[in-house]
Design an enzyme around this catalytic site. Sequence first.
Site, mmCIF file in Angstrom:
data_model
loop_
_atom_site.group_PDB
_atom_site.id
_atom_site.type_symbol
_atom_site.label_atom_id
_atom_site.label_comp_id
_atom_site.label_asym_id
_atom_site.label_seq_id
_atom_site.Cartn_x
_atom_site.Cartn_y
_atom_site.Cartn_z
ATOM 1 N N GLU A 9 48.640 52.520 42.505
ATOM 2 C CA GLU A 9 49.351 51.394 43.096
ATOM 3 C C GLU A 9 48.695 50.134 42.582
ATOM 4 O OE1 GLU A 9 47.062 52.866 45.269
ATOM 5 O OE2 GLU A 9 45.772 51.114 45.516
ATOM 6 N N LYS B 174 38.010 46.419 35.155
ATOM 7 C CA LYS B 174 38.777 47.525 35.741
ATOM 8 C C LYS B 174 38.900 48.729 34.811
ATOM 9 C CE LYS B 174 41.524 45.283 39.312
ATOM 10 N NZ LYS B 174 41.181 43.842 39.203
ATOM 11 N N SER C 222 33.670 38.886 35.904
ATOM 12 C CA SER C 222 34.469 40.116 35.962
ATOM 13 C C SER C 222 35.681 40.117 35.043
ATOM 14 C CB SER C 222 34.911 40.371 37.405
ATOM 15 O OG SER C 222 35.570 39.237 37.932
HETATM 16 C C1 LIG Z 1 40.729 43.076 40.267
HETATM 17 C C2 LIG Z 1 39.738 42.049 39.908
HETATM 18 C C3 LIG Z 1 38.694 41.690 40.784
HETATM 19 C C4 LIG Z 1 38.564 42.233 42.180
HETATM 20 O O1 LIG Z 1 38.404 43.605 42.242
HETATM 21 P P1 LIG Z 1 37.012 44.273 42.664
HETATM 22 O O2 LIG Z 1 37.365 45.686 42.868
HETATM 23 O O3 LIG Z 1 36.558 43.577 43.902
HETATM 24 O O4 LIG Z 1 36.072 44.066 41.549
HETATM 25 C C5 LIG Z 1 37.752 40.771 40.355
HETATM 26 N N1 LIG Z 1 37.840 40.196 39.134
HETATM 27 C C6 LIG Z 1 38.833 40.502 38.268
HETATM 28 C C7 LIG Z 1 38.857 39.831 36.947
HETATM 29 C C8 LIG Z 1 39.811 41.424 38.629
HETATM 30 O O5 LIG Z 1 40.798 41.710 37.766
#
Ligand SMILES: *Cc1c(COP(=O)(O)O)cnc(C)c1O
Length: 393
Positions: A111, A89, A377
Amino acid sequence: MSYQVNEKGYYGDFGGAYIPEMLYPNVEELRSRYLEIMNEPSFKEEFNQLLRDYVGRPSPLYFAKRLSEKHNTRVYLKREDLNHTGAHKINNTIGQILVAKKLGKDRIIAETGAGQHGVATATVCALMGIQCIVYMGEIDIKRQAPNVARMKMLGAEVIPAKSGSKTLKDATNEAIRDWINNPVDTHYIIGSAIGPHPYPDMVTRFQSIISEEIRSQLHEKEGRENPDYVVACIGGGSNAAGTYYHFLDNPDVGIIAVEAAGKGVNSGESAATSQLGKEGIIHGCKTLLMQTPDGQITEPYSISAGLDYPGVGPIHAHLYKSGRGEFYSVTDDDAMKAGLELSKLEGIIPAIESSHALAVFNDKKFKPEDIVVISLSGRGDKDLDTYINHFKL
Ligand SMILES: *Cc1c(COP(=O)(O)O)cnc(C)c1O
């Protein structure tokens, strides 16, 4: 077929800017300036320098040997979990705070649902010394105390949204109301590939550093830039959009999206938006979203707070409808098992969102020679309580 956004802000049938009249000047200012700003050499230089020295990029592309042996294919993990603040993010919030500065804004609003985007926003506001206000549902504030504490330590003000279901969509309404009232000095940082045009495209471009790095890292390791598949979990779809971006127009690269089935796609407690969703408007864009027959947004459910979103970014609605992407959905149980498997096989504890992407092997059989790149992610530290409760650790 094109998978890029067109001049009107659409991906096929999806996208656009469905906003109240009073928001038009704010969104139009951003739309008319974002590409020019992002292409300025001084912008690129500062963005790249912060990604390197502050976020810690490039994130490694790691060949997961034991995981590969287990599933009889070649698996690489793109390690977004190693970024500062523990997920992808931050790539987007760094980009947007620099855009805000170029637009002369000195106040940031956002938000947040689970609090992850709120923390990533509060982080870059602290970095730049800019005022930060985060709207968050009253119920979410209670559920996500550690992230609320993080935001406060970082100097942000967290304002509870007390209307409706007191969760993410109510926080979104409050943020939009704030932006209407503060059109001149305020930038609204949206945290996923969602929102009125140009947000989905802008966020995707900031996250596209992920696939840019995958190409050069894979070239170094395998002598080819293109994997056979890229795999990512989808909440709103920003890590996925960034992971796919440089491969979208190359049909040799398979695109795989994994959504949260929660307790099962047909259980009534799910967030499998592409399968359950119908066309509608959410967060200022036309996309697929979970809704009742009369068009009320349904509360989604997933064990992972980051995938607990009733819509999906318009780029993904287009990848789904056009057939360019393969979409799977994974239950809470299967995601948790995949998270435990990665921990034991590779010594990496993933965020539960990322565990959904790792569960792709339940549904999809890859060939032994395939190169499969999975977006890891985020890291699992924030999810330890959930792992503890689930596995009675
Ligand atoms: C917020 C988040 C997501 C989901 O958000 P996307 O916008 O779909 O990428 C996925 N993995 C992690 C670790 C997150 O913090």
